[in-house]
Motif scaffolding. Structure first.
Motif, short mmCIF file in Angstrom:
data_model
loop_
_atom_site.label_atom_id
_atom_site.label_comp_id
_atom_site.label_asym_id
_atom_site.label_seq_id
_atom_site.Cartn_x
_atom_site.Cartn_y
_atom_site.Cartn_z
N THR A 73 0.83 -1.19 0.00
CA THR A 73 0.00 0.00 0.00
C THR A 73 0.87 1.23 0.00
N ARG A 74 0.46 2.16 -0.75
CA ARG A 74 1.15 3.45 -0.72
C ARG A 74 0.09 4.54 -0.77
N ALA A 75 0.25 5.51 0.08
CA ALA A 75 -0.68 6.64 0.09
C ALA A 75 0.10 7.91 0.37
N GLU A 76 -0.36 8.96 -0.21
CA GLU A 76 0.32 10.23 0.00
C GLU A 76 -0.70 11.35 -0.05
N ALA A 77 -0.53 12.31 0.83
CA ALA A 77 -1.40 13.49 0.82
C ALA A 77 -0.52 14.71 1.06
N VAL A 78 -0.70 15.71 0.26
CA VAL A 78 0.11 16.93 0.36
C VAL A 78 -0.82 18.12 0.30
N GLY A 79 -0.64 19.02 1.23
CA GLY A 79 -1.34 20.31 1.14
C GLY A 79 -0.33 21.36 0.70
N PHE A 80 -0.73 22.25 -0.18
CA PHE A 80 0.24 23.23 -0.66
C PHE A 80 -0.40 24.60 -0.72
N TYR A 81 0.45 25.55 -0.63
CA TYR A 81 0.02 26.95 -0.74
C TYR A 81 1.13 27.71 -1.47
N VAL A 82 0.77 28.35 -2.55
CA VAL A 82 1.73 29.14 -3.30
C VAL A 82 1.30 30.59 -3.22
N ASP A 83 2.15 31.38 -2.64
CA ASP A 83 1.86 32.81 -2.49
C ASP A 83 2.66 33.54 -3.56
N TYR A 84 2.00 33.81 -4.69
CA TYR A 84 2.69 34.51 -5.76
C TYR A 84 2.76 35.99 -5.43
N ASP A 85 3.98 36.53 -5.40
CA ASP A 85 4.09 37.99 -5.32
C ASP A 85 3.63 38.58 -6.65
#
Lengths: 1069, 396
Positions: free
Chosen positions: A865-877
């Protein structure tokens, strides 16, 4: 209205006593208290109440009168008894019109917008401050005015509310000052720059003024003797203003200035505070009103002033009467943004997974990998994915879009339906021509000119790729120049160390043919490999003439290498890779109208019959490697050249832009032009001629790239340091021409008219990139700091005129952390600076695309089993739009980047994979991925980038779906595999916006089902079949560049593979 | 302890506050001064009832008269009198429509603009006109009815197509010998009488369609119909296609700009050679077949005048007055009068009116240019200039 008027001084950002400004002043006062007690914080804290809220001052009769005057002024305003003496806007428009009339409208100076805004703010600040100084001085030196100004000076104690202790007449005079000065400066600035920008503001108020008010403004009327020391020679301190409020005449005639001390110094009225503690107010004999009677405050000064005027009294009275009747004109808030539009056309660079960049895989010394894996699981401090050869071969996908569909966080925009010219974006970065991601082949930049012309006008054939790495986030420090979204690395077949050979031939619908073969041999000391691919198809779109709409493409690659004795401590290796590729495709930018797409989605208009692309590319790379026990160094010299020529419909000679035309209703004149495109009507007038453009381009890129690793360990600490250096140069020569054609009897016919040269430009770039990245492991924790530096020089020569080169340099830090929580669970997080350089030919005010990228996630891996969860936030100037023809831009904007301002992109990526062992040697692999993405422009603006247009704060990005996902199910057996895949992409916008999407901007939800099956016939021979888009869904892929474009309909391919059995098909033992 | 004077002082303040609270109920205090937005909204909501609808009310009877005249021509296609009467009716209809040409906002505008429904193109699609295609349609057999007309593209119907039918030389057509109906012989086969009859029948059904189209446009603006004027007057609200006042005012401004882009540039400048005629420019005069290109400048100016003045109601001139730029309104008015005078001096088709100084053509071009320069310059300054807000300083 009364409540509003009473609240206004505390809620209006322009007011001195704006509550946040009061709070900020309080902080400054507190800091002063601490500093004054030499850091004795305890004593300072105890003294704070007395410093901040001195009750004795607030209870004083003078403070009570301050409040009365404030109330009276606000109420008189509500009652309409304090007239406005004019409108700064009226003065400004008069000034601008007068300048136009006398001096004419000047050519707008070529000054970057940011510089304009700052300069405008500075000019206003100085003008306002000087005018205040002059009027304040007059209030003291003109006897009649002094009678009125006494009201303010009669304050015996000073609090922030003393600011409002001003006679209404004096307030009117100051307002008049502001009207005149603001109007003249604004009018002159508009005349000069035509309203390109306003001054730098905060909360809608002049930024400098707001900051000045917030920091020390409220302390000017206080008992805090805050001096600035030597700085008082430049800035007026609160203590200096308190000195001005002293009872002595000499004190009152000093420090008239508000912020800048220059005027007092020039006028001889400057006095340092020098620790003075003046007695505030006026002596009873010096004032003309009672200190505790607001009626006296209002009336007596006027009487005294009139008495002072003597014979001039009637003039003053007349002035008062006129002022009472004055009415200020204010501009309409609605105004056209610019002179109205004219009819006509619109204005017109693999997945690398996180992990060490350029590191060679332990298992495969010849391949350059970007995603370090352990047990097939990425070890990155962020989102990383690898698609290996087995999976690529399972699906036999020739379209990179289909390959990447299962990778979360990858956004694609289809165009030709084959993936010949991919549009790939990561984490919200614009997907046009994959220009905003770092694309590599074997760790080397593969875009034809990644700095001079970032768009990836070339992309390798997926057929000969054996691995695809997608790396988002922390790749920034190791892969550039485009580090905002991430990187994709395509891996080619490594040199074999034994005999390998394979031949794959397939036929499919619509005369599709694929032939792919490779052969090689070698030992652990040398290797030789030759690989070639031919792919062709008649195309799935239909021209009325029956002419083909497909393509033919061939790619050849030769690798040769030698290695030192692997038993030695230090092993050298030298490898040469050369390649040649070419393509001829009958491709067009011309799509369909919405109505025609609904009826016949695979139709191509007659106007595009004859559109053709031809290109050829050569590549040569020489790599030298050294490997030691704890270090390795890989240095590659490379040179790529691409010659590309594309003849295609560009526009009508007159009439609307093709993109707008095809989205318009078929009624009206638009219907006539649409009929000409279809071949239903002949071109009858000059503006109905079809301009066919030939884009002739030559790209070169070359460079030298070195990456080194050192490994060290001490006890539980392990270190892996990577250093990289690249010197790169690239250039592109573009010669674009247009020829007029006419539609005659359903065919596009040359009129013989003059060929127009629409673009003749040479752009080049020289770049130095360096990075350092450390992977420091301490027990279960790994810390990965890094930094990247990019120094880029670009130059443009257009129509024989060479512009001065432009230099830019930037440092990009990054930090990642990975922690092994349990044997099956890794937690990771990272933050880093993203960057994409400004392309040449961008407008002068274009800023680089920069961002702060943050992500955090978890990765769980067990045996099956493989599972992955990623939360991301990109703050573009600043997010930029990359102008390409495919985005709908015109020649004069080509490859330019246009500012999009501050943007937030955020979301969640998730994937799960489960292997299930079944009886009879069967294995079932289930995979699923999902991406949720939100995006939001933080400011509103008007952009000439077609996908932005008029943007409002809160608008979402175009071509970034909120939801997308993929499912895969593969049933494997030693003798066969059977795989089913489903891809789903949620609705997208064609243009930035929010709320309901207009029909002509909506790309609806799309989904496809794919099927792949392989049967092993003998040790040497296998047969396979693939069905793409099994349900034969009609999917609207894009509205760009010109009209609706479909994805590929159902496509069936079937083939045979013949290969040497030992080592399988990837050349590995 | 407050003094007596101070207590009286507080009483005064309290009294003022009470007056401020009670004032509105007693009718005291200033009325709310209309702010910029309200001034603009007041203008926008009157465009329909005061400008567009009255103009269309003049167009509709002219189109009805044209339909009657072409109907009479159908009854006697060989009659020169009937043909001339139809031609005269066409000129009247064109003159009425050319006023409305400057009101291309909302439903009349192209569908590429907010609220646009291409209704102008359905009535008059110049310069997208194809003389040959009209003659081809005539030779193929004219459309049987209005529904068939509306199924065709706009370049074979409307006032421009009617010009072809009414003013083409009796037996000539606008097609090359190598294409239909010449190549097939269909045209010659009709003969002179047949051509006249076909053209008359074709003209009659096109004229009937015109009446329907103008009524569609009237219904779109009519307060008892679709009431587009309300959508223009309340931008950003409900179903309005305009996001805000800026968009709505932009639409009005774009309509006025017809005078620059079409009247000055295409009708005058490019035809007279006073402006470069680049790719996509034919340099051909408007309505060349009827030799009437000079007749439409005046009506364009009249259309501009109505929109500028707001008809009998509130217009841009009033807005400029309210904003303290009444002198600009006066300048625009004066320029408009001068342009009217120059237009009235055009007595020959524009292509024959001369481009040299002193020639009527040149005079008309330059007079219109004075007006449009004010439109592009001063008016934009007044409407677009924004003033920064100063932070409060001492003694404010």
């Amino acid at each position: 209205m009364l409540l509003q008027a009473l609240a206004e001084p505390f809620v209006d950002p322009a007011s001195r006593t704006f509550l946040p400004a009061l709070a900020a002043s309080g902080l400054v006062a507190a800091a002063w208290a601490v500093a004054r007690r030499r850091g004795a914080v305890g004593a300072a804290v105890r003294a704070l109440p007395g410093v901040l809220v001195p009750w004795r001052l607030w209870r004083h009769r003078s403070s009570r009168l301050d409040v009365q005057v404030l109330l009276v002024r606000q109420v008189l305003g509500v009652l309409g008894l304090i007239p406005a003496l004019g409108s700064a806007w009226w003065v400004a428009t008069r000034c601008a019109r007068a300048l136009d009339a006398t001096l004419g409208a000047p050519a707008v100076p070529d000054v970057p917008v940011a510089v304009q805004a700052v300069a405008y703010a500075l000019v206003l600040f100085v003008a306002w401050d000087l005018s205040r100084y002059l009027l304040h001085r007059l209030m003291h030196e003109v006897p009649a005015l002094w009678e009125v100004h006494q009201v303010h000076h009669s304050a015996e104690v000073l609090t922030p509310l003393t600011f409002f202790r001003v006679h209404p007449i004096e307030a009117m005079l100051y307002e008049l000052r502001g009207v005149v000065v603001t109007g003249l400066v604004a009018g002159g600035w508009y005349w000069l720059f035509r309203g390109e920008t306003g001054p730098v503001t905060l909360l809608g108020v002049h930024a400098l003024g707001l900051v000045a008010n917030a920091t020390t403004g409220n302390l000017r009327h206080s008992h805090l003797p805050l001096g600035f020391g030597r700085l008082e020679a430049w800035l007026v301190s609160p203590a200096q203003h308190q000195l001005h409020h002293g009872q002595e005449e000499a004190q009152q005639r000093s420090n008239y200035g508000t912020w800048l001390a220059a005027w007092d110094r020039l006028g001889g009225s400057w006095q340092p505070s020098a620790g003075a503690r003046p007695v505030f107010g006026l002596r009873a004999t010096d004032r003309n009103h009672a200190p505790d009677d607001v009626v006296s405050v209002l009336v007596r000064p006027v009487v005294a002033a009139l008495a002072r005027l003597g014979p001039r009294r009637p003039v003053a009275l007349a002035g008062l009467v006129l002022a009472a009747g004055a009415r200020a004109e204010e501009p309409p808030e609605a105004a056209p943004d610019a002179p109205p539009p004219e009819d006509g056309t619109a204005p017109e660079e693999a997945g690398t997974a996180p992990s060490e960049a350029g590191e060679e895989d332990e298992l495969d010394p010849g391949m350059v990998v970007i995603v370090e894996q352990r047990g097939g699981v990425p070890r990155a401090a962020g989102s990383a994915h690898v698609i290996g050869e087995e999976e690529l071969e399972r699906w036999e996908a020739d379209d990179i879009h289909r390959v990447l569909a299962k990778v979360p966080g990858v956004y694609v925009r289809g165009e030709d339906g084959f993936g010949l010219r991919p549009n790939i974006g990561l984490r919200g970065a614009n997907s046009d021509r994959s220009a905003k991601i770092t694309l590599m082949e074997d760790g080397i930049l593969l875009a034809p000119a990644p700095y001079a012309a970032p768009a990836a006008y070339y992309f390798p054939m997926t057929t000969r790729v054996v691995g695809v790495e997608v790396f988002k986030g922390p790749a920034a420090t190791r892969h550039g120049p485009h580090t905002v979204g991430g990187a994709i690395n395509l891996q080619t077949r490594p040199l074999p160390d034994h005999h390998v050979a394979s031949l794959d031939a397939a036929l499919g619908m619509r005369s599709s043919v694929k032939v792919h073969g490779f052969a090689g041999t070698g030992t652990d000391r040398w290797g030789l490999l030759l690989e070639g691919v031919h792919l062709g198809t008649g195309g799935f779109k239909e021209l009325d003439s029956g002419n083909p709409t497909g393509f033919e493409r061939q790619e050849l690659m030769l690798k040769a290498g030698v290695r030192g004795d692997p038993s030695r401590t230090v092993v050298h290796g030298l490898e040469l890779k050369v390649g040649y590729a070419r393509e001829q495709s009958d491709e067009t930018y011309l799509g369909l109208s919405s109505a025609d797409f609904a009826a016949t989605p695979y139709r191509r208009y007659a106007a595009s019959d004859g559109d053709r692309m031809r290109w050829q590319r050569t590549q040569a790379e020489l790599t030298w490697r050294i490997r030691g026990p704890s270090f390795d160094l890989r240095t590659t010299a490379y040179h790529h050249m691409l010659l590309r020529r594309w003849t295609k419909v560009n526009r009508f000679a007159g009439g609307p832009d093709l993109h707008d035309l095809l989205l318009a209703d078929p009624g009206g004149r638009a219907g006539v032009f649409q009929a000409i495109l279809r071949g239903d009507q002949d071109s009858a007038t000059p503006d109905e001629q079809i301009m066919v453009g030939t884009n002739d381009r030559r790209f070169h890129s070359l460079g030298l790239q070195s990456t080194a690793h050192w490994q060290a360990s001490a006890g539980p600490v392990q270190s892996r340091l990577e250093l990289g250096l690249r010197v790169h140069g690239d250039l592109v020569d573009r010669t674009h021409t247009e020829d007029p054609f006419a539609m005659v009897d359903g065919a596009r016919v040359a009129t013989g008219g003059a060929t127009l040269t629409t673009l003749d430009v040479h752009t080049e770039a020289l770049a130095l990139a360096a990075h350092a990245h450390e992977d420091l492991g301490i027990g279960p924790i790994r810390v990965l700091p890094g930094v990247r530096v990019e120094v880029v020089q670009t130059a443009v020569e257009e129509a024989g005129v060479r512009e001065d080169p432009t230099w830019r340099a930037i440092g990009l830090p990054g930090l990642g952390v990975v922690g092994q929580a349990t044997w099956w669970l890794d937690l990771f997080a990272g933050v880093h600076r993203g960057f994409s350089p400004v392309a040449p030919r961008s407008p002068a005010d274009t800023r680089p695309e920069t961002s702060w990228n943050v992500e955090a996630g978890a990765r769980a891996t067990t045996g099956s089993t493989r599972a992955e969860a990623v939360g991301f936030y990109v703050d573009y100037d600043n997010l930029t739009g990359q102008c390409t023809f495919s985005a709908g831009c015109a020649d004069d904007q080509l490859d330019a980047q246009l500012n999009g301002g501050a943007v937030d992109v955020y979301g969640v990526e998730a994937l799960v994979a489960q292997e299930i062992r079944l009886p009879h040697q069967l294995e079932l692999l289930l995979e699923g991925s999902y991406t949720w993405t939100g995006s939001r422009f933080r400011t509103g603006f008007e952009s000439s980038f077609p996908q932005f247009g008029r943007v409002e704060a809160g608008d979402a990005l175009p071509y970034v779906p909120e939801h997308q996902g993929a499912l895969r199910a593969t049933l494997g057996h030693p003798r066969f595999t059977f795989a089913l895949g489903a891809d789903l992409r949620g609705p997208m916008r064609d243009v930035a916006g929010q709320g309901d999407v207009p029909e002509d901007e909506l790309l609806p939800l799309t989904w496809t089902l794919d099927l792949a099956t392989t049967v092993v016939i003998t040790r040497f021979l296998s047969a396979y079949a693939t069905v793409s888009n099994l349900a034969d869904r009609v999917n609207l892929a894009s509205f760009r560049p010109f009209g609706a474009r479909p994805g590929m309909p159902v496509q069936v391919m079937a083939g045979l593979k013949l290969s040497l059995p030992e080592g399988g098909r990837d050349g590995r033992r | 302890m407050p003094s007596v004077r101070e207590r009286r002082s507080w009483g005064f303040v309290a009294g003022l506050c009470g007056l401020a609270v009670a004032g509105p109920f007693l009718g005291c205090g200033p009325g709310a001064e209309p702010e910029g937005n309200e001034l603009v909204d007041g203008l926008l909501e009157r465009v329909g009832p005061d400008v567009v609808l009255p103009t269309l009310a003049e167009v509709e009877p002219a189109f009805v008269a044209l339909a009657q005249a072409t109907g009479a021509w159908v009854a006697d296609p060989g009659s020169a009198d009937a043909r001339e009467a139809a031609q005269a009716a066409w000129r009247e209809a064109m003159a009425a429509w050319q006023v409305a040409e400057v009101h291309q906002l909302g439903p009349a505008a192209t569908s590429l603009r907010p609220g646009g429904r291409d209704l102008r193109d359905a009535i008059y699609s110049w310069p997208t006109t194809s003389r040959c295609r009209v003659d081809q349609a005539t030779a193929d057999g004219p459309p049987a009815d209005v529904a068939a007309v509306r199924a065709q593209l706009v370049d074979v119907r409307g006032l421009d197509a009617l010009e072809v039918l009414l003013f083409s030389p009796p037996t000539e057509n606008g097609c090359l010998p190598s294409v239909a109906p010449n190549a097939s012989g269909a045209w010659d086969a009709l003969g002179a009488d047949g051509i006249a009859a076909a053209r008359a029948a074709h003209a009659a059904v096109l004229a009937e369609d015109l009446v329907g189209q103008v009524r569609l446009l009237q219904t779109a603006w009519d307060p008892d119909g679709e009431d587009f004027g309300a959508l223009l007057g309340r931008p950003g609200v409900g179903d309005s296609p305009y996001d805000g006042e800026a968009d709505a005012l932009d639409a009005v401004y774009a309509a006025l700009f017809y005078l620059e882009l079409v009247t000055k540039d295409q009708k005058l400048g490019e035809v007279l050679g006073l402006q470069p005629c680049e790719e996509g420019c034919s340099g051909a005069p408007e309505t060349a077949l009827s030799g009437s290109s000079h007749l439409w400048i005046g009506p364009n100016l009249e259309g501009f005048r109505r929109l500028f003045h707001g008809g009998e109601g509130r217009g841009l001139d009033d807005l400029l007055d309210d904003l303290g730029h009444g002198d600009l309104a006066v300048d625009l008015e004066a320029a408009l009068d001068a342009a009217d005078l120059a237009a009235s001096a055009l007595v020959a088709p524009i292509e024959e009116s001369g481009m040299e100084p002193g020639d009527p053509g040149r005079a008309a071009y330059e007079a219109v240019k004075v007006l449009t320069d004010l439109l592009k310059g001063d008016l934009v300054t007044v409407l677009a200039l924004a003033v920064p807000q100063e932070a409060a300083g001492d003694n404010d």
